[in-house]
Structures are given as C-alpha cells and as structure tokens.
Write an enzyme that holds these catalytic residues in place. Structure first.
Site, PDB file in Angstrom:
ATOM      1  N   TYR A 189      -6.834   1.427   6.510  1.00 60.63           N
ATOM      2  CA  TYR A 189      -5.933   0.379   6.008  1.00 60.63           C
ATOM      3  C   TYR A 189      -5.661  -0.742   7.011  1.00 60.63           C
ATOM      4  O   TYR A 189      -4.749  -1.539   6.818  1.00 60.63           O
ATOM      5  CB  TYR A 189      -4.602   0.990   5.567  1.00 60.63           C
ATOM      6  CG  TYR A 189      -3.996   1.964   6.558  1.00 60.63           C
ATOM      7  CD1 TYR A 189      -3.573   1.547   7.802  1.00 60.63           C
ATOM      8  CD2 TYR A 189      -3.859   3.304   6.223  1.00 60.63           C
ATOM      9  CE1 TYR A 189      -3.030   2.432   8.709  1.00 60.63           C
ATOM     10  CE2 TYR A 189      -3.308   4.202   7.128  1.00 60.63           C
ATOM     11  CZ  TYR A 189      -2.897   3.768   8.368  1.00 60.63           C
ATOM     12  OH  TYR A 189      -2.370   4.645   9.263  1.00 60.63           O
ATOM     13  N   CYS A 235       1.528  51.676  -2.833  1.00 65.36           N
ATOM     14  CA  CYS A 235       2.521  50.674  -3.216  1.00 65.36           C
ATOM     15  C   CYS A 235       1.979  49.870  -4.415  1.00 65.36           C
ATOM     16  O   CYS A 235       0.941  49.204  -4.296  1.00 65.36           O
ATOM     17  CB  CYS A 235       2.772  49.773  -2.011  1.00 65.36           C
ATOM     18  SG  CYS A 235       3.991  48.497  -2.313  1.00 65.36           S
ATOM     19  N   LYS A 274      10.558   4.316   2.446  1.00 68.35           N
ATOM     20  CA  LYS A 274      10.339   5.757   2.249  1.00 68.35           C
ATOM     21  C   LYS A 274      10.994   6.215   0.958  1.00 68.35           C
ATOM     22  O   LYS A 274      12.169   5.933   0.733  1.00 68.35           O
ATOM     23  CB  LYS A 274      10.972   6.535   3.409  1.00 68.35           C
ATOM     24  CG  LYS A 274      10.267   6.341   4.734  1.00 68.35           C
ATOM     25  CD  LYS A 274       9.234   7.436   4.910  1.00 68.35           C
ATOM     26  CE  LYS A 274       8.798   7.523   6.349  1.00 68.35           C
ATOM     27  NZ  LYS A 274       9.270   8.642   7.064  1.00 68.35           N
ATOM     28  N   CYS A 279       8.140  50.380  -3.103  1.00 69.36           N
ATOM     29  CA  CYS A 279       7.790  51.787  -2.883  1.00 69.36           C
ATOM     30  C   CYS A 279       8.672  52.455  -1.835  1.00 69.36           C
ATOM     31  O   CYS A 279       8.482  53.621  -1.519  1.00 69.36           O
ATOM     32  CB  CYS A 279       6.326  51.922  -2.493  1.00 69.36           C
ATOM     33  SG  CYS A 279       5.987  51.357  -0.815  1.00 69.36           S
ATOM     34  N   CYS A 319       4.542  45.943   4.201  1.00 67.14           N
ATOM     35  CA  CYS A 319       4.688  47.312   3.709  1.00 67.14           C
ATOM     36  C   CYS A 319       3.394  48.038   4.078  1.00 67.14           C
ATOM     37  O   CYS A 319       2.313  47.605   3.682  1.00 67.14           O
ATOM     38  CB  CYS A 319       4.887  47.330   2.198  1.00 67.14           C
ATOM     39  SG  CYS A 319       4.688  48.988   1.533  1.00 67.14           S
ATOM     40  N   GLU A 360       0.866  -1.185   0.000  1.00 70.39           N
ATOM     41  CA  GLU A 360       0.000   0.000   0.000  1.00 70.39           C
ATOM     42  C   GLU A 360       0.891   1.220   0.000  1.00 70.39           C
ATOM     43  O   GLU A 360       2.055   1.135   0.385  1.00 70.39           O
ATOM     44  CB  GLU A 360      -0.824   0.065   1.306  1.00 70.39           C
ATOM     45  CG  GLU A 360      -1.848  -1.003   1.446  1.00 70.39           C
ATOM     46  CD  GLU A 360      -2.252  -1.182   2.914  1.00 70.39           C
ATOM     47  OE1 GLU A 360      -2.118  -0.232   3.704  1.00 70.39           O
ATOM     48  OE2 GLU A 360      -2.682  -2.276   3.239  1.00 70.39           O
ATOM     49  N   CYS A 378      10.448  48.698   1.682  1.00 69.93           N
ATOM     50  CA  CYS A 378       9.702  47.992   0.640  1.00 69.93           C
ATOM     51  C   CYS A 378      10.462  48.040  -0.684  1.00 69.93           C
ATOM     52  O   CYS A 378      10.873  49.114  -1.123  1.00 69.93           O
ATOM     53  CB  CYS A 378       8.325  48.636   0.484  1.00 69.93           C
ATOM     54  SG  CYS A 378       7.391  47.934  -0.877  1.00 69.93           S
ATOM     55  N   LYS A 434       2.112   4.746   1.604  1.00 72.54           N
ATOM     56  CA  LYS A 434       2.160   5.291   2.963  1.00 72.54           C
ATOM     57  C   LYS A 434       1.602   6.706   2.893  1.00 72.54           C
ATOM     58  O   LYS A 434       2.195   7.593   2.261  1.00 72.54           O
ATOM     59  CB  LYS A 434       3.602   5.291   3.470  1.00 72.54           C
ATOM     60  CG  LYS A 434       3.712   5.618   4.941  1.00 72.54           C
ATOM     61  CD  LYS A 434       5.114   5.307   5.425  1.00 72.54           C
ATOM     62  CE  LYS A 434       5.254   5.385   6.930  1.00 72.54           C
ATOM     63  NZ  LYS A 434       4.748   6.571   7.554  1.00 72.54           N
ATOM     64  N   ASP A 485       0.520  10.346   4.014  1.00 71.43           N
ATOM     65  CA  ASP A 485       1.148  11.300   4.912  1.00 71.43           C
ATOM     66  C   ASP A 485       0.081  12.156   5.583  1.00 71.43           C
ATOM     67  O   ASP A 485      -0.246  13.245   5.130  1.00 71.43           O
ATOM     68  CB  ASP A 485       2.109  12.172   4.090  1.00 71.43           C
ATOM     69  CG  ASP A 485       3.123  12.853   4.978  1.00 71.43           C
ATOM     70  OD1 ASP A 485       3.177  12.520   6.174  1.00 71.43           O
ATOM     71  OD2 ASP A 485       3.846  13.725   4.465  1.00 71.43           O
TER      72      ASP A 485
HETATM   73  S1  IVH Z   1      -0.172   0.072   8.691  1.00 72.89           S
HETATM   74  C1  IVH Z   1       1.295  -1.670  13.028  1.00 72.89           C
HETATM   75  N1  IVH Z   1      -0.524   1.262   6.417  1.00 72.89           N
HETATM   76  O1  IVH Z   1       2.496   5.140   9.143  1.00 72.89           O
HETATM   77  C2  IVH Z   1       1.307  -0.479  12.138  1.00 72.89           C
HETATM   78  N2  IVH Z   1       0.310   2.564   8.222  1.00 72.89           N
HETATM   79  O2  IVH Z   1       5.025   4.611  10.603  1.00 72.89           O
HETATM   80  C3  IVH Z   1       0.225  -0.570  11.131  1.00 72.89           C
HETATM   81  N3  IVH Z   1       0.660   4.919   7.670  1.00 72.89           N
HETATM   82  O3  IVH Z   1       1.215   4.877  12.380  1.00 72.89           O
HETATM   83  C4  IVH Z   1       0.213   0.608  10.261  1.00 72.89           C
HETATM   84  N4  IVH Z   1       0.004   4.798   5.577  1.00 72.89           N
HETATM   85  O4  IVH Z   1      -0.046   6.342  10.718  1.00 72.89           O
HETATM   86  C5  IVH Z   1      -0.123   1.401   7.692  1.00 72.89           C
HETATM   87  N5  IVH Z   1      -0.920   2.165   4.315  1.00 72.89           N
HETATM   88  C6  IVH Z   1      -0.528   2.321   5.583  1.00 72.89           C
HETATM   89  C7  IVH Z   1      -0.106   3.562   6.108  1.00 72.89           C
HETATM   90  C8  IVH Z   1       0.321   3.633   7.439  1.00 72.89           C
HETATM   91  C9  IVH Z   1       0.450   5.600   6.533  1.00 72.89           C
HETATM   92  C10 IVH Z   1       1.180   5.534   8.910  1.00 72.89           C
HETATM   93  C11 IVH Z   1       0.415   5.147  10.138  1.00 72.89           C
HETATM   94  C12 IVH Z   1       1.414   4.518  11.067  1.00 72.89           C
HETATM   95  C13 IVH Z   1       2.697   5.037  10.540  1.00 72.89           C
HETATM   96  C14 IVH Z   1       3.802   4.074  10.867  1.00 72.89           C
END
Ligand code: IVH
Length: 670
Positions: free
Chosen positions: A226, A431, A313, A410, A425, A114, A407, A116, A118
């Site tokens: 998720y 201005c 990451k 002006c 300003c 999946e 500024c 990640k 943010d």
């Molecule tokens: S699974 C046991 N799936 O990343 C941990 N986490 O660094 C299960 N996060 O606290 C987490 N996308 O807030 C999971 N597809 C994803 C995610 C995800 C973002 C975040 C989540 C977690 C942190 C861990």
C-alpha cells in the site's frame, strides 16, 4: 550436462515456472496441473543444486524455502517506518480534516481511503526490478532482514517485468495469514494435540521471524502492498502509485477508494464496517491519506507519524453480559478447555451464549468470578471472546473460580505438564469424549475418509456400546446399525459400504488416523515413506525415529510411547485383520544421475541450504543410499551444525569420512 547447457536450462525453467506462478497467483488461470508444476520445480531445484552459481535472483525455488537463518541481520531503513495517528470517532476525523485544510491553505484536496490490514508491516527493496531485501519494521529506524522468509510469499513478484521501473524503489505493505489458512493451521495443530494459536496477526509475526524458511513456506503467508517510496517513481498521487503497484504485479487489496470529501470518507468507513468481516484477512480500521504527493510533502511529518494520513479504528463490538458458569470440555487428546457460559446476548448479528476461555492462565489473567458481568467481543473471527470484567458491576460476594482438578467426564485426576498451558485428562482409553474424538479423527477425510458416518452416528454407536475404538467400526453388523435412530436398511447398507471402501486408504492415512500425538498428516507421510510399513515403525528405536525426515525429539518420544502401550498393538492387530493397509506404496524419488552409485551416507545435524529430507531425496536421486546408523557399512557422514559429539567420536573410531555440506555439494557437482 555441460555447464553451458545447464545455465540455459536454468534460465528457461526459471522463466517458465515464474510464468506459471503468475498465471496461478496473479491471474487465477493456471494452464498446467499442480503435478506438472511440481515436476518443473524439482527439475530446477536439482539443476541449481548441481550448478549453484547459475541460480537466478528471481528463482522460484526460493518460494519453497530451504534456508536457515540463525540470527537476522539488522538493517537501517533508508526511509524510516513511521506509524499512524489513531482516531476512534467522526469528531476526531473532522479535526484531522480541519488541520489538513488549514495547512493546505485553501487548496483543493482529495483523500484516498484503504482498509487498515491487521498484520505485520514489511518494507521491500527492489533494485533494477529485483527484490533484493525485505525488512521488518523493527523500531521504525532499523529492522530485521527477513528476505528469505518473505520470498516464500507466492503473490510477491521476485522480479518486475515492466520496463518503466525506477532503478531503486521501496514498497511497503502488510504481511498476513489469511483467515482460512489460520483456521486450517489451528485445526491441524488441534489434530495432533498441539496448543492452538491465539490470533492470525501474532502467528504471522512469529512466522516472519522463523529460522527455517521451509517452515515459513508451509504457512502460506500473503501480503498486501500500500505504499511506494523512492526518488524516481514518476507519480503525482497516491492513487497513481497504487495503480503502478498493481501494474507491476503487486498484490493490492481491491478495497481502496478515492474520496472527494469528508462525507465520502465517512460513508467509506460506514460501508466497510460490516463488509470487512467477509474479507479474507483481519482488518481493524481505515487508513485515510491525502492523495496528492505534493500536498503530502507540504504537510510533512511529526516525529512519529505523517500529518497527511490518519487511521480510523473500528471499535470492536463489545457488550457486557453475566457469566453464569464455567464449564469444561475435553477434546480428543484429553486437553481440557474452559468455556464461559453467558447470559445470552445479541452481538454483531448473532446471539452469544458461550465463549472459549482457553485455559486456566486466561481465567487467572481476567480474574473471573462467577456472577461477574464480563465484556464480550467479536473480532474478525466469528468466535466471541471475553476481554475483561466490568468491575463496577461486581458483587463482592462473587466467588473466584476454582479450576477443576478432575475430569468432568470421567473423574480422572487432571495433569498439567511442565511448560504447557492446558490441563489434560490422562484417561485416554476410558474417557468418553476422548474415545469419541479418536473415532471422529479416524474417520475424517485426511484419514480413513468414511463420510457415511458422522458425529451423531459415532455418538450413538458409542453410547450403545457397539464401538469403543476405531477398529470396532470394521466389525459392525447391519443389525447393530439398524438399532440407531432413523437408520433404515438403505442407510445401514451405505454405512457398511463406506466402512468397507475405507480399507483401500493408503498406509499414511491409516497411520495419521491412529491419532499418535504430534503425528500430523505430513509427518505420517514422511514416516510411512521412511519406514515403509507398520512393523518397522513399531520396532524403530528413538534414535532411528530421529533419523526420519521431519522427526524431532518430541515426535520421536511420542511415537515410542505409543508403541510401548500394548493396547495399541491389540488395536493395530484388529485393524490388520480387518484388511487395512499397513504397507507404504509411496514411490522413491526418480533417479537423476549415477554420481553417488554404491555410496552410503548418514545425515546428521542441521544444514544451511538443505532440509534433511531434501538431502536424503537428493542422495537417493543420484544413486546413493541413506543409512540410519553408524556402522562399518557407512561411507560418509554428512555433518551439519549441532551434530552430537558421540556420533563424531564413533565415526572417527570406525574411520568413516566425515564431510561437510559443501563437500557434499562438490561431490555432486562432479
Ligand atoms: S500506510 C507512514 N496503509 O498500520 C505510514 N498502513 O499504524 C504509512 N497499516 O505501520 C502506512 N494497513 O503497518 C498504511 N492501508 C494501510 C495500512 C497500514 C495497515 C499498518 C502499517 C503501519 C501501521 C500504522
């Protein structure tokens, strides 16, 4: 209406609205208009106010907020919220895979990949299919109960309809502000001279912890789920769990994929490296999970994170280039933004020449010197940012940056208000970028909507001396327009028609277009409805302004200051003579009952269950009147929290009945 009837109607409306919500947010196939939807919601809101005991736990009225939380209750997580181990290379991933293979002792296994997301992690608790609690991660062991705020997320089911649900389960996911929503939020803030937010994640995190859920509702958070937890979920793999979540109506990102082996995982990672930038939210990596739950159990956890999952990451693409100079831009409100002028460099698909440095604090934080090599990065947003200095390449002769004191446009001396990061300003009327910015603000769609004029036309009109303020637009002649580059008879005609047409814009648009600091479109609408016309608004005292919905001290002060300035009155007079609307045509809310007929109220303080604005509408809808100050004419003072002692004293002296929020509810219930 009898209680039995009301109960029935509340049930019916709840179901009906939830159904339409589902059609709109889950299926993207609405069958009624937004207006019809709002009408249903208002009807339910009014009934729930009168019969609060009949409100259902999945009432859609919670989506629009209305609750104030002074302090969030701390809740212990039944299952701790752990974090994930991070990796940054294929090498480290292969090591993870080797550990998994070893622990599973030769068994076959699959990975579920999946993105990640943010955002802010959240844990949702469902009991008998009803969302009963939403808790932040906190320190992983205990978090904050933010249920009321989370319930404003439209895509989140408040009740699960499927029959196959366990009596108790938890779902975890990530709350986020979609990129578009974040962009618009910042644009709106810029429009009213507020400082913009740095990034979507921090803004989402701040929003989840706001005290007023009505404000949260306006922010339009969203959420991807998720992770399903619980004892009786009857699933054997993570992919089945995800399918269940989808079937139960949860918002699951469609970007996941089941991978048979590490090479598949690596190609998933590769596939999404660029594509993820087109997603509606920020992502910063990939999460790789062992798919079988039985195998997950065998792998177990370390103290901090599961052994069955890891995150990869993405490296934010970063490149080093030379800082040639710092220039300064002045915006409509006079706010000064420093800009890094860079040696052009190719980064993630485009050539980067400039990057915003936000304000003087940021320059100091980075300790920038002209001639330094700086690291430039592109995050999810397209706008590049300077993240640091390559100290190894620093020439000791490079000079530190002296922030400008006057500024650049002006030459006025800049000011910096206590507690604000930006320099300003103060030369509002003289201005050039401020003047041009004000005119651009005035013609934008949310204001006068003159789309036959654009930025370039405004610039030329200003440079030729034809337009120095918005009102000048209405006194332009065709001959003047024909002096602009490439403007012929037809387009001049077009521009004049657009300007003339704009005179039909309603008062609230004109008011927003005036560009009073902190008066955004919503506040302009409220002010227009409350004061009804420009004269009443212009002569309103600070205290009277505070009584208008959505108006706090900052806005009231700004409005008072605006109308103190004689130049603004001259401008308004010229706009009036040109024929713009300075009267509101907005209608009062429709009448629902007569229970408050002949009674007058003054609203003061902050309330548990109402926005002041809402309270006002309810009073009017039930036949009452809302007054703006204490006098002998006043019947009731509804006192919320934080009502000033002077007000109370005055009301007591005049023997006016002071009532609480619940007294008011009781009055309505009669
Ligand atoms: S699974 C046991 N799936 O990343 C941990 N986490 O660094 C299960 N996060 O606290 C987490 N996308 O807030 C999971 N597809 C994803 C995610 C995800 C973002 C975040 C989540 C977690 C942190 C861990």
């Amino acid at each position: 209406m009898t209680a039995a009837k009301a109960k029935e109607k509340i049930q019916e409306l709840t179901e009906q609205i939830n159904h339409h919500n589902d059609l709109y947010y889950q299926k993207s196939k609405p069958v009624i208009s937004d207006y019809e939807f709002d009408q249903l919601l208002v009807e339910l809101q009014n009934l729930e106010k009168e019969f609060p005991d009949f409100r259902l736990p999945d009432s859609p009225t919670q989506r629009v907020g209305g609750s104030i939380t002074k302090e969030f209750t701390s809740v212990v997580h039944r299952y701790p919220m752990l974090s994930l181990g991070n990796t940054y290379s294929a090498e480290e991933l292969k090591e993870f895979d080797a550990r998994v293979a070893k622990a599973l002792d030769g068994d076959d296994y699959e990975y579920f990949c999946e993105l990640k997301f943010d955002g802010v992690s959240i844990s949702l608790i469902y009991e008998n299919g009803i969302l009963t609690r939403a808790v932040t991660r906190g320190d992983g062991v205990r978090g904050d109960d933010v249920t009321n705020n989370i319930k404003t997320i439209r895509s989140l089911p408040l009740r699960i309809k499927s029959k196959d649900i366990p009596p108790y389960f938890e779902v975890r996911g990530e709350v986020f502000l979609p990129k578009e929503v974040f962009k618009q939020l910042n644009k709106d803030r810029e429009d009213i001279g507020e400082e913009t937010y740095a990034n979507a994640r921090n803004t989402a995190s701040g929003t989840v912890k706001m005290q007023d859920s009505t404000e949260v509702a306006k922010r339009k958070l969203d959420c991807y789920l998720y992770y399903l937890l619980g004892e009786n979920n009857r699933v054997e793999t993570h992919s089945e769990a995800i399918q269940k979540l989808e079937a139960w109506g949860f918002n699951v990102s469609p970007t996941y994929k089941l991978c048979k082996s590490m090479p598949d995982v690596l190609s998933y990672i590769h596939e999404w490296e660029k594509k993820r930038l087109e997603l509606p939210l920020d992502t910063d990596g990939v999460v790789i999970k062992v798919n079988s739950l039985e195998q997950q159990e065998r792998l177990g956890f370390t103290a901090k994170s599961p052994r069955w999952a890891i995150s990869y990451k993405y490296k934010a693409e970063s490149i080093s280039t030379k800082l040639n100079a710092i220039t300064y831009q002045v915006g409509r409100t006079g706010a000064v933004t420093p800009v890094a002028e860079l040696e052009p460099v190719f980064l993630a698909g485009t050539t980067v020449k400039r990057a915003s440095l936000h304000n003087a604090n940021e320059i100091a934080r980075l300790d920038l010197r002209i001639g330094d090599y700086v690291f430039v990065e592109k995050g999810g947003e397209i706008i590049p940012k300077v993240t640091g200095v390559d100290l190894e390449k620093r020439n000791p002769k490079n000079k530190s940056v002296q922030y400008i004191t006057t500024c650049p446009e002006c030459k006025s001396i800049l000011i910096r208000k206590e507690g604000e990061a930006n320099h300003y300003c103060p030369n509002e009327k003289g201005c050039p970028p401020q003047i041009k910015g004000k005119i651009e603000h005035f013609i934008q769609r949310k204001a006068m909507d003159i789309d036959s004029l654009g930025e370039q036309t405004i610039r030329q009109l200003f440079e030729l001396g034809f337009v120095k303020s918005p009102a000048d637009l209405f006194y332009l002649t065709k001959d003047q327009l024909l002096k602009l580059e490439k403007v012929k008879d037809k387009s001049a005609q077009n521009m004049l028609a657009g300007i003339a047409q704009s005179k039909t814009q309603p008062f609230e648009n004109v008011l927003f277009g005036m560009g009073i600091r902190y008066v955004g479109k919503t506040v302009a609408e409220k002010l227009a409805r409350h004061f009804k016309n420009m004269d009443a608004l212009a002569t309103a005292s600070y205290e009277q302004l505070l009584e208008a919905p959505e108006v706090g001290e900052k806005i009231a002060q700004s409005v008072v200051a605006f109308f103190k300035d004689q130049n603004n009155h001259v401008e308004i007079d010229r706009l009036k003579r040109a024929g713009l609307n300075f009267e509101s045509t907005q209608k009062e809310p429709e009448k629902v009952s007569n229970v408050l007929d002949g009674k007058s109220f003054l609203i003061s303080g902050v309330f548990q269950n109402y926005e002041r604005d809402q309270l006002k509408n309810i009073i009017i809808a039930h036949g009452g009147k809302v007054l703006s100050s204490i006098s002998g004419k006043l019947d009731f003072l509804i006192a919320g929290d934080n009502m000033g002692p002077a007000k109370r004293e005055k009301a007591e002296k005049l023997e006016i009945k002071i009532i609480s929020e619940s007294d008011f509810d009781a009055m309505l219930a009669k």
